[in-house]
Motif scaffolding. Sequence first.
Motif, PDB file in Angstrom:
ATOM      1  N   UNK A   1      42.644  73.914  24.269  1.00 29.49           N
ATOM      2  CA  UNK A   1      41.968  72.769  24.880  1.00 29.49           C
ATOM      3  C   UNK A   1      40.462  72.831  24.658  1.00 29.49           C
ATOM      4  N   UNK A   2      39.933  74.044  24.623  1.00 31.63           N
ATOM      5  CA  UNK A   2      38.486  74.208  24.481  1.00 31.63           C
ATOM      6  C   UNK A   2      38.011  74.161  23.025  1.00 31.63           C
ATOM      7  N   UNK A   3      38.937  74.279  22.079  1.00 27.56           N
ATOM      8  CA  UNK A   3      38.573  74.315  20.663  1.00 27.56           C
ATOM      9  C   UNK A   3      38.441  72.880  20.144  1.00 27.56           C
ATOM     10  N   UNK A   4      37.251  72.493  19.758  1.00 31.92           N
ATOM     11  CA  UNK A   4      36.970  71.097  19.426  1.00 31.92           C
ATOM     12  C   UNK A   4      37.687  70.621  18.177  1.00 31.92           C
ATOM     13  N   UNK A   5      37.957  71.492  17.236  1.00 28.37           N
ATOM     14  CA  UNK A   5      38.601  71.051  15.996  1.00 28.37           C
ATOM     15  C   UNK A   5      40.117  71.256  16.019  1.00 28.37           C
ATOM     16  N   UNK A   6      40.685  71.546  17.209  1.00 27.35           N
ATOM     17  CA  UNK A   6      42.123  71.815  17.326  1.00 27.35           C
ATOM     18  C   UNK A   6      42.830  70.637  17.984  1.00 27.35           C
ATOM     19  N   UNK A   7      43.974  70.271  17.412  1.00 23.35           N
ATOM     20  CA  UNK A   7      44.867  69.289  18.025  1.00 23.35           C
ATOM     21  C   UNK A   7      45.912  70.071  18.809  1.00 23.35           C
ATOM     22  N   UNK A   8      45.974  69.856  20.124  1.00 24.31           N
ATOM     23  CA  UNK A   8      46.857  70.620  21.024  1.00 24.31           C
ATOM     24  C   UNK A   8      48.085  69.768  21.339  1.00 24.31           C
ATOM     25  N   UNK A   9      49.261  70.270  20.994  1.00 29.62           N
ATOM     26  CA  UNK A   9      50.498  69.479  21.071  1.00 29.62           C
ATOM     27  C   UNK A   9      51.566  70.249  21.842  1.00 29.62           C
ATOM     28  N   UNK A  10      52.246  69.555  22.770  1.00 33.53           N
ATOM     29  CA  UNK A  10      53.451  70.083  23.411  1.00 33.53           C
ATOM     30  C   UNK A  10      54.638  69.389  22.763  1.00 33.53           C
ATOM     31  N   UNK A  11      55.589  70.154  22.271  1.00 34.57           N
ATOM     32  CA  UNK A  11      56.715  69.587  21.531  1.00 34.57           C
ATOM     33  C   UNK A  11      58.011  70.198  22.031  1.00 34.57           C
ATOM     34  N   UNK A  12      58.941  69.350  22.510  1.00 36.87           N
ATOM     35  CA  UNK A  12      60.198  69.828  23.070  1.00 36.87           C
ATOM     36  C   UNK A  12      61.326  68.889  22.691  1.00 36.87           C
ATOM     37  N   UNK A  13      62.525  69.427  22.613  1.00 38.12           N
ATOM     38  CA  UNK A  13      63.706  68.620  22.333  1.00 38.12           C
ATOM     39  C   UNK A  13      64.279  67.944  23.554  1.00 38.12           C
ATOM     40  N   UNK A  14      63.676  68.118  24.712  1.00 41.08           N
ATOM     41  CA  UNK A  14      64.107  67.358  25.900  1.00 41.08           C
ATOM     42  C   UNK A  14      64.002  65.858  25.604  1.00 41.08           C
ATOM     43  N   UNK A  15      64.901  65.080  26.175  1.00 39.00           N
ATOM     44  CA  UNK A  15      64.925  63.654  25.867  1.00 39.00           C
ATOM     45  C   UNK A  15      63.740  62.943  26.495  1.00 39.00           C
TER      46      UNK A  15
END
Length: 592
Positions: free
Chosen positions: A114-128
């Motif tokens: 979250x603090x890294x400006x050049x990073x895209x932070x993604x949560x990815x799950x197979x939950x519907x």
Amino acid sequence: MAPDLANRAVNGNTITALSRWSILDKKLPPIDRISTIHVYDFDNTLFQTPLPNPKLWNASTIGQLGRPDIFINGGWWHDSRILAATGEGVEHEEKRAWEGWWNEKIVELVRLSMQQEDALCVLLTGRSEQGFSQLIKRIVASKGLEFHMMGLKPFVGPNGETFANTMDFKQVFIRALLSTYRGTKEIRIYEDRPRHVEGFRDFLADHNKQRVSQRRNPLVAEVIPVAELSATLDPVVEVAEVQHLINVHNALVQEQGNRGKRMAIKKTVYFTSYMVESADSARLVSTLQTMVSDLVDMKYLANTILITPRPCPKNILDKIGGMGSKMMWEAVDIGSFQNNLWAARVRPVPANAQYHTDNPSPAVVLGLRRGARPPEVNRIRNWQPIPLDKTFMFETTVGEKVMLRIETERQEKETDEYEDRRDGVYQSKVNNKRKYYKEDDRQPRQSNGNFGNSGRDYHNPTHQGRGGADNRGRGGYRGGGAPRGGRGGGSRGNFKGPGRGGKGVHGYRSLDDVDRRDSNQGGFGPSAVSYDDSFPNLSSGGPPPPSQYPLPPPPTYGQPFPQQQTQWQAPGNTSTQSRPMGAPGPDLQNYY
């Protein structure tokens, strides 16, 4: 991967198009600002997700709960009530941010992302997406975590895609990320399932080959395996939630007029015994350790005094005070059989108290080594008195070792008839049991107050090898498990099951393990857990789309947890009710 999958995310590579994959209503960062992508799995990677309790359900039932084709409404991984029941329930846990239910090391990595400006932070799950969006957003928000994107598997993708399994969905999602943020130099994926780790590594290796063929620099790609995490619900709550799942399923079956597939919970009683409290078990084991040296490779038990294998007959149960009755005992001797099984012989307090045991005399199996069986306690010949300064009294409670199973109503009747016949055969064997011949001064086993040292030579083969626990043959009292289709332990292997049925269940499959039966990808076989929403249409015998589910009647226990067929609803809605707390009723209490 099929050739068409490689081209799904090629068209429309804009931030607006990419945002349609996310359940968050937020603007994505500019393309030229992102040089690294961090992708975090949810279940058992970031969050410690409850699994079916292998100490509560038998092996086949754990497999049933994980499959999407057993219950019309999908099963364990499709019902948001199960996830919402984590801990003490969403109403309580949200206030305390589900403390104790997170992988704190991964949480810290998310905060760094979250603090890294050049990073895209993604949560990815197979939950519907349809069933879990609101609930997962609330869980994540309670912890103060922020993601640029949260990807849950939609029923249909933004461009009309359908997904055979979670790995298919995640690969299409990640391809869309990389096709949009084309300046990305690095990607990190955090995943708990080893086979999914391998699948992602192969996927990224193929992606880099494609980049090289296009004369682009390859990505620095890293897939980080996360240590397996697992936990279970409160057993009473778990049974209540599964019962609700069955209620919904049965309501849908009745509407479709197919009564042959109605389900019911049934229990199997392995034995009835005087249950020893954990604190007293520890004292018994400590007494053994002070009296005997060289206790290496020992599996400690010290938890039961056998009354009868299988359910206790009513006349015996009435004589000893009924289920739940208390009784005091005193440990007087310690002995072993071939130095592989150790036990404590006990006597009732007071000495004339009414008791019953199908063993020659009451005893607690304290521990055993590999290959030893609890029934061999009856073959101990030499007992060593416990010193007076180490003897102590302890209290027990009459109870049963129970495992639950889910069956169709037809199977339930057939099982009942089979068990009635089996019990009849078992009783005839008990009444005509053979003695273990060695000495000539044998006396009958003890069934009431007077504690004696005689009659210890009896050996009852009908009490061996029938599963169960301390004074039985093959199963493990503290284990239970799932050798076929389940997520934990082994139910046949000399107490090999997981210790407490809580954290650290060995051999579980990730909640994101969603596979087709005919899939050839690594690790995606017939026993895979699934929470896919791509069920067959009604015309082919499957359920209707979630939006067409009829509203089921309320559960017969307690107060139903807020639930719609398509989406978990947050508390506060006047049309919802609270989830069951405490004991839903005596019938459920008897299941555990």
